[in-house]
Design a protein around this motif. Sequence first.
Motif, PDB file in Angstrom:
ATOM      1  N   ASP A 117      25.649   0.575  -0.734  1.00 62.18           N
ATOM      2  CA  ASP A 117      25.048   0.245   0.558  1.00 62.18           C
ATOM      3  C   ASP A 117      24.114   1.366   1.021  1.00 62.18           C
ATOM      4  O   ASP A 117      22.948   1.133   1.386  1.00 62.18           O
ATOM      5  CB  ASP A 117      26.167   0.023   1.581  1.00 62.18           C
ATOM      6  CG  ASP A 117      25.662  -0.453   2.931  1.00 62.18           C
ATOM      7  OD1 ASP A 117      24.463  -0.761   3.068  1.00 62.18           O
ATOM      8  OD2 ASP A 117      26.482  -0.513   3.862  1.00 62.18           O
ATOM      9  N   ASP A 121      19.731   1.380   1.068  1.00 62.99           N
ATOM     10  CA  ASP A 121      18.963   1.769   2.259  1.00 62.99           C
ATOM     11  C   ASP A 121      17.994   2.901   1.938  1.00 62.99           C
ATOM     12  O   ASP A 121      16.851   2.919   2.425  1.00 62.99           O
ATOM     13  CB  ASP A 121      19.903   2.192   3.378  1.00 62.99           C
ATOM     14  CG  ASP A 121      20.612   1.014   4.039  1.00 62.99           C
ATOM     15  OD1 ASP A 121      20.200  -0.141   3.793  1.00 62.99           O
ATOM     16  OD2 ASP A 121      21.583   1.246   4.791  1.00 62.99           O
ATOM     17  N   GLU A 130      11.281  -4.724   1.634  1.00 63.20           N
ATOM     18  CA  GLU A 130      12.226  -5.396   2.520  1.00 63.20           C
ATOM     19  C   GLU A 130      13.520  -5.754   1.802  1.00 63.20           C
ATOM     20  O   GLU A 130      14.571  -5.884   2.440  1.00 63.20           O
ATOM     21  CB  GLU A 130      11.592  -6.657   3.099  1.00 63.20           C
ATOM     22  CG  GLU A 130      10.407  -6.384   4.018  1.00 63.20           C
ATOM     23  CD  GLU A 130       9.834  -7.645   4.629  1.00 63.20           C
ATOM     24  OE1 GLU A 130      10.350  -8.751   4.305  1.00 63.20           O
ATOM     25  OE2 GLU A 130       8.898  -7.548   5.429  1.00 63.20           O
ATOM     26  N   GLU A 131      13.437  -5.941   0.480  1.00 60.03           N
ATOM     27  CA  GLU A 131      14.606  -6.306  -0.308  1.00 60.03           C
ATOM     28  C   GLU A 131      14.563  -5.591  -1.655  1.00 60.03           C
ATOM     29  O   GLU A 131      13.505  -5.142  -2.098  1.00 60.03           O
ATOM     30  CB  GLU A 131      14.648  -7.818  -0.571  1.00 60.03           C
ATOM     31  CG  GLU A 131      14.918  -8.691   0.631  1.00 60.03           C
ATOM     32  CD  GLU A 131      14.987 -10.158   0.242  1.00 60.03           C
ATOM     33  OE1 GLU A 131      15.957 -10.835   0.650  1.00 60.03           O
ATOM     34  OE2 GLU A 131      14.080 -10.620  -0.484  1.00 60.03           O
ATOM     35  N   LEU A 148      27.489  -7.431  -1.121  1.00 61.52           N
ATOM     36  CA  LEU A 148      26.824  -8.630  -0.621  1.00 61.52           C
ATOM     37  C   LEU A 148      27.706  -9.401   0.350  1.00 61.52           C
ATOM     38  O   LEU A 148      27.228  -9.913   1.376  1.00 61.52           O
ATOM     39  CB  LEU A 148      26.448  -9.542  -1.791  1.00 61.52           C
ATOM     40  CG  LEU A 148      25.454  -8.997  -2.819  1.00 61.52           C
ATOM     41  CD1 LEU A 148      25.267  -9.997  -3.942  1.00 61.52           C
ATOM     42  CD2 LEU A 148      24.118  -8.674  -2.164  1.00 61.52           C
ATOM     43  N   GLY A 152      27.153  -6.686   4.399  1.00 64.17           N
ATOM     44  CA  GLY A 152      25.841  -7.094   4.878  1.00 64.17           C
ATOM     45  C   GLY A 152      24.723  -6.984   3.862  1.00 64.17           C
ATOM     46  O   GLY A 152      23.543  -7.085   4.212  1.00 64.17           O
ATOM     47  N   ALA A 154      23.664  -9.022   1.634  1.00 62.51           N
ATOM     48  CA  ALA A 154      22.890 -10.231   1.352  1.00 62.51           C
ATOM     49  C   ALA A 154      21.553 -10.233   2.077  1.00 62.51           C
ATOM     50  O   ALA A 154      20.596 -10.878   1.634  1.00 62.51           O
ATOM     51  CB  ALA A 154      23.700 -11.472   1.730  1.00 62.51           C
ATOM     52  N   GLU A 155      21.457  -9.514   3.179  1.00 60.18           N
ATOM     53  CA  GLU A 155      20.198  -9.456   3.921  1.00 60.18           C
ATOM     54  C   GLU A 155      19.175  -8.538   3.256  1.00 60.18           C
ATOM     55  O   GLU A 155      17.994  -8.584   3.597  1.00 60.18           O
ATOM     56  CB  GLU A 155      20.467  -8.966   5.347  1.00 60.18           C
ATOM     57  CG  GLU A 155      21.359  -9.898   6.158  1.00 60.18           C
ATOM     58  CD  GLU A 155      21.620  -9.364   7.549  1.00 60.18           C
ATOM     59  OE1 GLU A 155      21.131  -8.249   7.854  1.00 60.18           O
ATOM     60  OE2 GLU A 155      22.307 -10.050   8.336  1.00 60.18           O
ATOM     61  N   LYS A 156      19.623  -7.715   2.309  1.00 55.19           N
ATOM     62  CA  LYS A 156      18.745  -6.730   1.689  1.00 55.19           C
ATOM     63  C   LYS A 156      18.552  -6.956   0.193  1.00 55.19           C
ATOM     64  O   LYS A 156      17.837  -6.196  -0.452  1.00 55.19           O
ATOM     65  CB  LYS A 156      19.321  -5.326   1.902  1.00 55.19           C
ATOM     66  CG  LYS A 156      19.581  -4.973   3.358  1.00 55.19           C
ATOM     67  CD  LYS A 156      20.342  -3.665   3.484  1.00 55.19           C
ATOM     68  CE  LYS A 156      20.756  -3.402   4.923  1.00 55.19           C
ATOM     69  NZ  LYS A 156      21.571  -2.159   5.026  1.00 55.19           N
ATOM     70  N   ASN A 158      17.665  -9.708  -2.968  1.00 54.66           N
ATOM     71  CA  ASN A 158      17.117 -10.990  -3.397  1.00 54.66           C
ATOM     72  C   ASN A 158      17.907 -11.576  -4.557  1.00 54.66           C
ATOM     73  O   ASN A 158      18.198 -12.764  -4.581  1.00 54.66           O
ATOM     74  CB  ASN A 158      15.656 -10.820  -3.801  1.00 54.66           C
ATOM     75  CG  ASN A 158      15.083 -12.044  -4.485  1.00 54.66           C
ATOM     76  OD1 ASN A 158      14.877 -13.074  -3.859  1.00 54.66           O
ATOM     77  ND2 ASN A 158      14.848 -11.938  -5.797  1.00 54.66           N
ATOM     78  N   GLY A 218      21.592 -17.135   0.055  1.00 57.11           N
ATOM     79  CA  GLY A 218      20.386 -16.329   0.113  1.00 57.11           C
ATOM     80  C   GLY A 218      20.180 -15.381  -1.045  1.00 57.11           C
ATOM     81  O   GLY A 218      19.149 -14.692  -1.101  1.00 57.11           O
TER      82      GLY A 218
END
Length: 291
Positions: A117, A121, A130-131, A148, A152, A154-156, A158, A218
Amino acid sequence: MLPWRRALRALTAALIVAGAATLTPTATAAESAPSRATAAAVSSGWNDYGCKPSAAHPRPVVLAHGTFGNSVDNWLVLAPYLVKRGYCVFSLDYGQLPGVPFFHGLGPIDKSAEQLDVYVDKVLKATGAEEVDIVGHSQGGMMPRHYLKFLGGAEKVNALIGLVPDNHGTTLLGLTKLLPFFPGAEDLLSAATPGLADQIAGSKFLTKLNAGGDTVPGVRYTVIATKYDEVVTPYRSQFLNGPDVRNVVVQDLCAVDLSEHVAVGILDRVAHHEVANALDPAHATPTTCLS
């Protein structure tokens, strides 16, 4: 020594050796010169935090090594392969145990996912993307699913591409089924190498991970497996169920490919071509024995 104690030691040794097999071919290089290896990685174009993703490949690729692996040795073939195709490529170390250098992926897997994680970042901040897309070998293909699902990620992310990932654990050719017959064996394994214990089929970690479904919305998932896997067994336990999932067996693409667990992650060109296809499905090309 009592017979059951000899058997316990033999079983524990077998579990550790089987896990160590995920990186045996390249461990010596990491021990001898980790700083030179890291420098070589940067000079080869990966782990370059000045890299900016192109329009053709807008997402950086994060590589997650396997058990007993590290951020360099696991990727001496695949990382340059992807760099040559125009990707910004990064790799992390995770799952370190105190006093154990070079060999990672041994700590609790939920804590390793927390390290991932933080690393994602860092890559996103450096690249401005963005991803990311994540490619992982063995534990490195399964561990990101915790990120994932529970952190959190899954927002970052693909896509997650797993090279022989132990998504539903492993029986190590049935050896793990013997653990309950040896008093203290499971506790010993959990205390000494929790990252190994978490990967045993039926572990608390995997039960939680797979409860309610294998995937999250996603994210695209690809699993690349081999029929000759001797570490993650049975090999079909690697497969995922859910939307946006593609499960691949390298022998279905090249019947004479004899690669086992280590080779698929480290040097198999058929598997690596499938990684490239999964990263850019719009421009995928057929994978053959000559890929």
